[in-house]
Structures are given as C-alpha cells and as structure tokens.
Design a protein around this motif. Structure first.
Motif, PDB file in Angstrom:
ATOM      1  N   MET A   1       2.546  10.420  -5.822  1.00 40.53           N
ATOM      2  CA  MET A   1       3.254  10.702  -4.598  1.00 40.53           C
ATOM      3  C   MET A   1       2.263  11.173  -3.540  1.00 40.53           C
ATOM      4  O   MET A   1       1.482  12.079  -3.801  1.00 40.53           O
ATOM      5  N   SER A   2       2.337  10.581  -2.401  1.00 43.19           N
ATOM      6  CA  SER A   2       1.445  10.957  -1.309  1.00 43.19           C
ATOM      7  C   SER A   2       1.898  12.272  -0.673  1.00 43.19           C
ATOM      8  O   SER A   2       3.088  12.509  -0.490  1.00 43.19           O
ATOM      9  N   ILE A   3       0.928  13.102  -0.336  1.00 41.85           N
ATOM     10  CA  ILE A   3       1.228  14.348   0.371  1.00 41.85           C
ATOM     11  C   ILE A   3       0.882  14.228   1.853  1.00 41.85           C
ATOM     12  O   ILE A   3       0.875  15.216   2.572  1.00 41.85           O
ATOM     13  N   GLU A   4       0.622  13.022   2.316  1.00 48.43           N
ATOM     14  CA  GLU A   4       0.226  12.815   3.712  1.00 48.43           C
ATOM     15  C   GLU A   4       1.404  12.893   4.675  1.00 48.43           C
ATOM     16  O   GLU A   4       1.229  13.129   5.857  1.00 48.43           O
ATOM     17  N   GLU A   5       2.627  12.652   4.171  1.00 52.65           N
ATOM     18  CA  GLU A   5       3.812  12.693   5.024  1.00 52.65           C
ATOM     19  C   GLU A   5       5.032  13.021   4.171  1.00 52.65           C
ATOM     20  O   GLU A   5       5.028  12.789   2.966  1.00 52.65           O
ATOM     21  N   SER A   6       6.053  13.548   4.802  1.00 52.23           N
ATOM     22  CA  SER A   6       7.313  13.805   4.100  1.00 52.23           C
ATOM     23  C   SER A   6       7.993  12.466   3.821  1.00 52.23           C
ATOM     24  O   SER A   6       8.115  11.638   4.719  1.00 52.23           O
ATOM     25  N   ALA A   7       8.391  12.263   2.575  1.00 56.03           N
ATOM     26  CA  ALA A   7       9.011  11.004   2.164  1.00 56.03           C
ATOM     27  C   ALA A   7       9.585  11.189   0.762  1.00 56.03           C
ATOM     28  O   ALA A   7       9.236  12.146   0.068  1.00 56.03           O
ATOM     29  N   PRO A   8      10.437  10.257   0.331  1.00 53.25           N
ATOM     30  CA  PRO A   8      10.920  10.335  -1.043  1.00 53.25           C
ATOM     31  C   PRO A   8       9.773  10.120  -2.035  1.00 53.25           C
ATOM     32  O   PRO A   8       8.785   9.448  -1.720  1.00 53.25           O
ATOM     33  N   GLY A   9       9.914  10.695  -3.210  1.00 55.59           N
ATOM     34  CA  GLY A   9       8.944  10.516  -4.289  1.00 55.59           C
ATOM     35  C   GLY A   9       9.680  10.164  -5.568  1.00 55.59           C
ATOM     36  O   GLY A   9      10.638  10.832  -5.947  1.00 55.59           O
ATOM     37  N   CYS A  10       9.270   9.089  -6.219  1.00 54.91           N
ATOM     38  CA  CYS A  10       9.928   8.626  -7.433  1.00 54.91           C
ATOM     39  C   CYS A  10       9.281   9.262  -8.659  1.00 54.91           C
ATOM     40  O   CYS A  10       8.062   9.278  -8.787  1.00 54.91           O
ATOM     41  N   VAL A  11      10.127   9.794  -9.554  1.00 54.90           N
ATOM     42  CA  VAL A  11       9.661  10.561 -10.704  1.00 54.90           C
ATOM     43  C   VAL A  11      10.286  10.008 -11.979  1.00 54.90           C
ATOM     44  O   VAL A  11      11.471   9.692 -12.003  1.00 54.90           O
ATOM     45  N   ARG A  12       9.474   9.937 -13.022  1.00 50.11           N
ATOM     46  CA  ARG A  12       9.964   9.560 -14.345  1.00 50.11           C
ATOM     47  C   ARG A  12       9.594  10.660 -15.325  1.00 50.11           C
ATOM     48  O   ARG A  12       8.451  11.117 -15.339  1.00 50.11           O
ATOM     49  N   ASP A  13      10.530  11.099 -16.116  1.00 48.85           N
ATOM     50  CA  ASP A  13      10.312  12.141 -17.128  1.00 48.85           C
ATOM     51  C   ASP A  13       9.782  13.446 -16.535  1.00 48.85           C
ATOM     52  O   ASP A  13       9.096  14.200 -17.217  1.00 48.85           O
ATOM     53  N   GLY A  14      10.061  13.685 -15.266  1.00 46.72           N
ATOM     54  CA  GLY A  14       9.647  14.936 -14.632  1.00 46.72           C
ATOM     55  C   GLY A  14       8.161  15.038 -14.328  1.00 46.72           C
ATOM     56  O   GLY A  14       7.690  16.054 -13.838  1.00 46.72           O
ATOM     57  N   LYS A  15       7.398  13.976 -14.606  1.00 44.23           N
ATOM     58  CA  LYS A  15       5.953  14.018 -14.390  1.00 44.23           C
ATOM     59  C   LYS A  15       5.630  13.688 -12.933  1.00 44.23           C
ATOM     60  O   LYS A  15       6.066  12.674 -12.412  1.00 44.23           O
ATOM     61  N   VAL A  16       4.844  14.562 -12.310  1.00 42.16           N
ATOM     62  CA  VAL A  16       4.489  14.384 -10.904  1.00 42.16           C
ATOM     63  C   VAL A  16       2.973  14.348 -10.762  1.00 42.16           C
ATOM     64  O   VAL A  16       2.269  15.239 -11.233  1.00 42.16           O
ATOM     65  N   VAL A  17       2.492  13.277 -10.110  1.00 41.99           N
ATOM     66  CA  VAL A  17       1.082  13.157  -9.757  1.00 41.99           C
ATOM     67  C   VAL A  17       1.034  13.027  -8.243  1.00 41.99           C
ATOM     68  O   VAL A  17       1.609  12.102  -7.677  1.00 41.99           O
ATOM     69  N   LEU A  18       0.369  13.978  -7.603  1.00 35.37           N
ATOM     70  CA  LEU A  18       0.237  13.979  -6.152  1.00 35.37           C
ATOM     71  C   LEU A  18      -1.043  13.254  -5.765  1.00 35.37           C
ATOM     72  O   LEU A  18      -2.025  13.284  -6.504  1.00 35.37           O
ATOM     73  N   ALA A  19      -1.019  12.614  -4.598  1.00 41.42           N
ATOM     74  CA  ALA A  19      -2.190  11.879  -4.112  1.00 41.42           C
ATOM     75  C   ALA A  19      -2.480  12.296  -2.680  1.00 41.42           C
ATOM     76  O   ALA A  19      -1.568  12.604  -1.914  1.00 41.42           O
ATOM     77  N   ARG A  20      -3.776  12.294  -2.347  1.00 46.26           N
ATOM     78  CA  ARG A  20      -4.179  12.663  -0.979  1.00 46.26           C
ATOM     79  C   ARG A  20      -5.293  11.758  -0.506  1.00 46.26           C
ATOM     80  O   ARG A  20      -6.018  11.153  -1.290  1.00 46.26           O
ATOM     81  N   GLU A  21      -5.424  11.699   0.812  1.00 48.02           N
ATOM     82  CA  GLU A  21      -6.549  11.014   1.440  1.00 48.02           C
ATOM     83  C   GLU A  21      -7.570  12.081   1.785  1.00 48.02           C
ATOM     84  O   GLU A  21      -7.337  13.266   1.596  1.00 48.02           O
ATOM     85  N   GLY A  22      -8.706  11.693   2.300  1.00 46.48           N
ATOM     86  CA  GLY A  22      -9.706  12.671   2.737  1.00 46.48           C
ATOM     87  C   GLY A  22     -10.219  13.524   1.603  1.00 46.48           C
ATOM     88  O   GLY A  22     -10.116  14.744   1.631  1.00 46.48           O
ATOM     89  N   ILE A  23     -10.759  12.885   0.577  1.00 39.36           N
ATOM     90  CA  ILE A  23     -11.176  13.608  -0.627  1.00 39.36           C
ATOM     91  C   ILE A  23     -12.598  14.148  -0.549  1.00 39.36           C
ATOM     92  O   ILE A  23     -13.110  14.690  -1.520  1.00 39.36           O
TER      93      ILE A  23
END
Length: 116
Positions: free
Chosen positions: A1-23
């Motif tokens: 799930m991108s943290i660059e903007e507010s938007a829906p995020g799809c989740v399976r089994d409660g597992k969340v992986v966040l993604a960002r730009e500018g690393i």
C-alpha cells in the motif's frame, strides 16, 4: 500500500506492507491502526517497503500513516473469504473494483515479470 496519498488499500489475512517513494533518506513514521496507540519508528534509507509486525484485526477499517514528508489515510478493503487466490484475474478485478489502483498496477507488473 502506498503512503504517498490517501486511498483505499487492499488487505489479505490482515497482512499490511507499506510502500514509499523517495527512499534515499530514512523517515520517521507513525502508524495508527484503527483507534489503537500509534506504532512509531524509523523507516531505513534504501528500503521501499515496511511490513507491519502484526496482522491488523479484521474489524479495522482504516490505517493512518504519517512521516516527516507524508500523511495518508488508508481505507482498508479486506479480500473476500470466498475469493480464489490462485486466479490472478479475480484478485486483480477485486483490487480495481475496490479502488486499490496502485496495488493492482503492482500486481500486473509482478504477473508480467513472471511470464517473461
């Protein structure tokens, strides 16, 4: 799930992986899962993703992620229990209809890479 903007995020089994730009630089972050106390930490430079240490509970409907550069509210969309994970088109269709466009594009890229 991108943290660059507010938007829906799809989740399976409660597992969340966040993604960002500018690393190129590390980022201080705060993640609020539902109404719980925030999870605070440092997202290391060079790391495009961060996996939450624990699955989010099924009743959670939103996650708020703040860094020193971004703030995003992610509406959680939970993968249906009766969906067929082995069918990538079903997964892709669900992501698109749920509004998880960035995740759907990432899945398409992953599928194309596997085919080559």
């Amino acid at each position: 799930m991108s943290i660059e903007e507010s938007a829906p995020g799809c989740v399976r089994d409660g597992k969340v992986v966040l993604a960002r730009e500018g690393i190129a630089h590390s980022a201080v972050f705060s993640i609020r899962i539902g109404n719980s106390e925030p999870l605070n930490g440092i997202w290391s430079a060079g790391k495009p993703t961060y996996s939450l240490p624990d699955p989010i509970p099924p009743e959670v409907r939103s996650v708020v992620v703040e860094t020193n550069k971004t703030s995003a509210s992610i509406e959680i969309k939970t993968f249906p229990k009766n969906a067929v994970l082995e069918n990538p088109l079903e997964v892709l269709g669900w992501m698109v209809s749920s509004g998880c466009k960035r995740q759907a594009l990432a899945l398409v890229r992953q599928l194309v890479t596997k085919k080559q």
